[in-house]
Design an enzyme around this catalytic site. Structure first.
Site, PDB file in Angstrom:
ATOM      1  CE1 TYR A  87       6.778 -10.948  -5.647  1.00 39.80           C
ATOM      2  CE2 TYR A  87       5.156  -8.854  -5.798  1.00 39.80           C
ATOM      3  CZ  TYR A  87       5.801  -9.282  -5.473  1.00 39.80           C
ATOM      4  OH  TYR A  87       6.213  -8.901  -3.975  1.00 39.80           O
ATOM      5  CG  ASP A 257      11.038  -2.909  -1.312  1.00 42.53           C
ATOM      6  OD1 ASP A 257      11.674  -1.897  -1.877  1.00 42.53           O
ATOM      7  OD2 ASP A 257      10.704  -3.353  -2.088  1.00 42.53           O
TER       8      ASP A 257
END
Length: 302
Positions: A87, A257
């Site tokens: 990505y 995260d």
């Protein structure tokens, strides 16, 4: 040795350094959480990652990176002919968007081997997965994962789940909402981000998000609400924890995260939820001062 097991997909990351210059790294929501948890857990805790990788050079490089970060890779399966996903992060005013290439990602098959999945979960004390973990799996593999995780919770393990809503990964919004709801039902701790919950579940406020997840039998719900802080709800007890102050936002990639990693690390060593959340807020505040998902560990002297 106690073990935190994170389940999901690690990808090759291309992070913008400005203009046409990008830095290659390795990241992914549950891996980021594992990386930050490893940074803060003591040596008597192991942090393991459960996924599937290919047999190419990029997969070997990724596994080597994990090992170099102190993350256990013994549960990772290597599948011939496949590779990691990739990505690219696009940044504008500190907010990010992503382009993905993951059609040949080995991680989509991480739950294909029942025995390997059960062995990893059985050998762990805390199990963490996300809505992205569920989204990349075929429906039968998704069901296998949730069955294994449900057994872990029934056995008294802490099962943590971040809904991490990413509608582009799902065939429909209805499928996403149904699967996220099923994932929460097998978890003892759910860590949603309010902005996404408001958009995709229609929650009017944080209290609505708490009530919806608590109604599924979740023991503890921790709702992250950006600069407004976090709300922890357990039973009839509810605590608001303010966000740590941030002067300049460079890149919000991995804010949630890293919060999760800091929070789980502090819970693991016996901290109270409020103390763990205050620490996690400081971690996230430091992370968004830097580009990319994983920041230099020497900056994490919190």
């Amino acid at each position: 040795m106690a073990r935190l097991l994170c389940i999901g997909e690690c990808m090759i990351e291309l992070a913008s350094l400005g203009g046409d210059t990008f830095r290659k790294g390795f990241a992914g929501d549950t891996f980021n959480t594992a990386w930050y948890a490893r940074a803060f857990l003591p040596g008597d805790w192991s942090v393991a990652y459960f996924t599937a990788l290919g047999d190419d050079e990029a997969s070997s490089d990724m596994e080597g990176f994990m090992q170099g970060a102190g993350i256990e890779t013994g549960f990772i399966r290597r599948l011939p002919g496949l590779s990691p996903g990739l990505y690219m992060i696009h940044l504008k005013d500190g907010e990010r968007s992503f382009s993905y290439w993951r059609s040949n990602s080995a991680a989509k098959r991480l739950a294909d081997d029942d025995a390997a999945l059960d062995a990893a979960i059985s050998a762990s004390d805390i199990v963490y997965f996300s809505g992205i973990t569920l989204a990349i799996l075929a429906p039968d593999a998704r069901a296998r994962l949730m069955t294994s995780v449900a057994k872990a919770r029934a056995a008294g393990k802490l099962v943590a789940f971040d809904p991490n809503l990413r509608p582009r990964l799902w065939a429909s919004l209805d499928e996403m909402r149904e699967s996220i709801t099923d994932g929460a039902r097998v978890a003892s701790l759910v860590l949603p981000g309010f902005d996404d919950e408001a958009v995709y579940f229609g929650d009017a406020d944080v209290a609505a998000t708490v009530a919806r997840y608590r109604s599924l039998g979740v023991d503890t719900v921790l709702v992250k609400d950006g600069a407004k802080g976090a709300t922890i709800a357990t039973g009839d007890h509810q605590i608001h924890v303010p966000a740590a102050p941030v002067e300049t936002v460079i890149d919000t990639t991995s804010a949630g995260d890293s919060f999760n990693g800091g929070y789980l690390a502090r819970l693991a060593v016996g901290c109270a939820p409020e103390e763990a959340a205050r620490f996690a807020a400081r971690v996230a505040a430091e992370v968004i001062h830097h580009r990319g998902a994983l920041i230099p560990r020497q900056t994490l002297g919190l």
